[in-house]
Design an enzyme around this catalytic site. Sequence first.
Site, mmCIF file in Angstrom:
data_model
loop_
_atom_site.group_PDB
_atom_site.id
_atom_site.type_symbol
_atom_site.label_atom_id
_atom_site.label_comp_id
_atom_site.label_asym_id
_atom_site.label_seq_id
_atom_site.Cartn_x
_atom_site.Cartn_y
_atom_site.Cartn_z
ATOM 1 N N GLY A 88 26.646 55.232 -1.912
ATOM 2 C CA GLY A 88 27.462 55.479 -3.091
ATOM 3 C C GLY A 88 28.143 56.827 -2.969
ATOM 4 O O GLY A 88 28.250 57.387 -1.874
ATOM 5 N N THR A 89 28.601 57.359 -4.103
ATOM 6 C CA THR A 89 29.290 58.648 -4.085
ATOM 7 C C THR A 89 28.357 59.769 -3.638
ATOM 8 O O THR A 89 28.790 60.773 -3.084
ATOM 9 C CB THR A 89 29.833 58.969 -5.486
ATOM 10 O OG1 THR A 89 28.755 58.884 -6.434
ATOM 11 C CG2 THR A 89 30.918 57.994 -5.890
ATOM 12 N N VAL B 136 21.418 55.574 1.568
ATOM 13 C CA VAL B 136 19.969 55.357 1.577
ATOM 14 C C VAL B 136 19.655 54.423 2.738
ATOM 15 O O VAL B 136 20.264 53.357 2.866
ATOM 16 C CB VAL B 136 19.467 54.738 0.257
ATOM 17 C CG1 VAL B 136 17.954 54.533 0.322
ATOM 18 C CG2 VAL B 136 19.827 55.614 -0.931
ATOM 19 N N ASP C 83 20.156 57.058 -16.738
ATOM 20 C CA ASP C 83 21.032 56.114 -16.022
ATOM 21 C C ASP C 83 20.236 54.914 -15.528
ATOM 22 O O ASP C 83 20.261 54.577 -14.343
ATOM 23 C CB ASP C 83 21.726 56.812 -14.854
ATOM 24 C CG ASP C 83 22.848 55.961 -14.244
ATOM 25 O OD1 ASP C 83 23.368 55.073 -14.955
ATOM 26 O OD2 ASP C 83 23.200 56.186 -13.073
#
Length: 546
Positions: free
Chosen positions: A269-270, A274, A389
């Site tokens: 992602g940004t 991972v 989140d």
Amino acid sequence: MVCFSKYSGITLDMRLILIDWLIEVHYEYECIIDTLCLAIILVDEFVDRIDKIDRKYFQCIGICCMNIATKILEPEHIGSENCNFISASQYTTDVIISYEKNILQTLDFHLVRKTILDSLWSKIKDFSRQKKNMGIFFTIVSMTSDKYKCFPCEKIADGIIKLVDLIDNYPIDSIDYTDEINTDTIMRYLWSQLTICTNKKLDGYTDLIKNLEIDFEFMKKLTSDIILKPKIVLFPSKNLELYTPLRHCFQYNTEDISNITVVKNLGEGTYGTVDLVTLNASKAAIKTQKELNEEISPDMVNEIVFLRIMDHPNIIKLYGYHLGSQTKLVLEPMESSLRRFIIDDTWNNLNKTLGITNNIFSDNQKIFYIKQLLEGLKYLHENRIVHGDLTCSNILISKSKLKICDFGSSKIIHPKNKLNYKTSKCSLWYRAIELLLEQNYDEKIDVWSVACICGFILGDKLFDGDNESEIIENIFSHLGTPDPIIFESKTSINIPTKKYKFVGFEKLEEKYPDITSIIYRMLSYDSKMRISASQTLEEFNKFNSD
């Protein structure tokens, strides 16, 4: 001095000048007072833990600690480039980044602290604005010397309240107040620091008085009227209330990291990537920050900070971290995210991997996973942690185990206080109505997010949309238009003018009527009326998940 006595090159006056400068920085970058308090604590503890300080880098330590504190508590952190600018380019960006990493490693990311301000907030909740400001003022005054560490936070907070009450009722011609202050050790300490600060020309202190609307001439008059007896001796002491238990984790060195073998990519992602890896013959998941040779991102700082203090079977475990050219987190490996498990094309293979036969995600299994999610959330909220989140991508599954991950947006919440909505980074489909309408928030935003996750698990996505306005309209179309009294402050978001009635989620109600009634309580527009994580778990425990 408590921390600074071992450094002949750094005096208490130098420390006072640094704190005064940090007060100015805190106002320039519109930081909350909590951020300033945390920065001061980090400076003192870092200085206390290292053997040698070059005095020319003392200011660098101060601004780095301020930057770290903003990463934990503010919507936007100061950043290494701005730190360079603030310090008049005395230190290069590379030096600032290096010092920040040194501070984080030395403190081992132990950045969640109980402060004097924490103890004070609950005590001054019902005070007038003037008395609250005076309480905040004396909190900072108490930290202008490192001797504040000789007292428990609660005791200093109690002393501040006594002093504020005393000043609030002060008759100028009375000598009784002098005796009362002199017979109380903490009030004497506070008064001695007040006298020192008032009699010096300190720009930050002057800004503090001005912004808190405190009468400087009155304070000057008080410090001249009330004469302290000879100084008491405060013996060096570590205030244990500033420390919270930490889970053990490793600080991996470059050699350790070079022994990693990547098995497969698990996602990106940004933030970075991972990967599933083998490290020292064991499997692990490694999260790697994308940028090379950059300062550690606020999300990475938060993740390490919170995983260091949490220990629960439904929270992902942090094995360790590495602060090199790229920040790396070494985490407990899991098979899949909940999102991938539910909706990706790999459904059949994952079901087989997770031991689920006939490709059936049974109702009992759904309840079982929801209960585990709520167990983890209950633990977070009991420890005053807002995840911030929760999404299907931030819930991980391996066989029958569910774990919450990704604490980059997490915050500590103080009792009875709400967090600034600007600090939230919650994903759109899971974002609570108060965040969508730009209202301040508490831990109940997580309950809303879990309701949305429950919808996914039960087979019905609750809300969707490409932007805030579309999501708000989608929410209103299901739950009805809320009473404007609940969200009466102004917002920059376009709110639907059409008036909707409550229709709910018909398909969900038809299949899971009892669970859907709980979900409605989790989606209450008024966060005060919204069911808590603990209450939600109690309700779900009534259902069979064997």
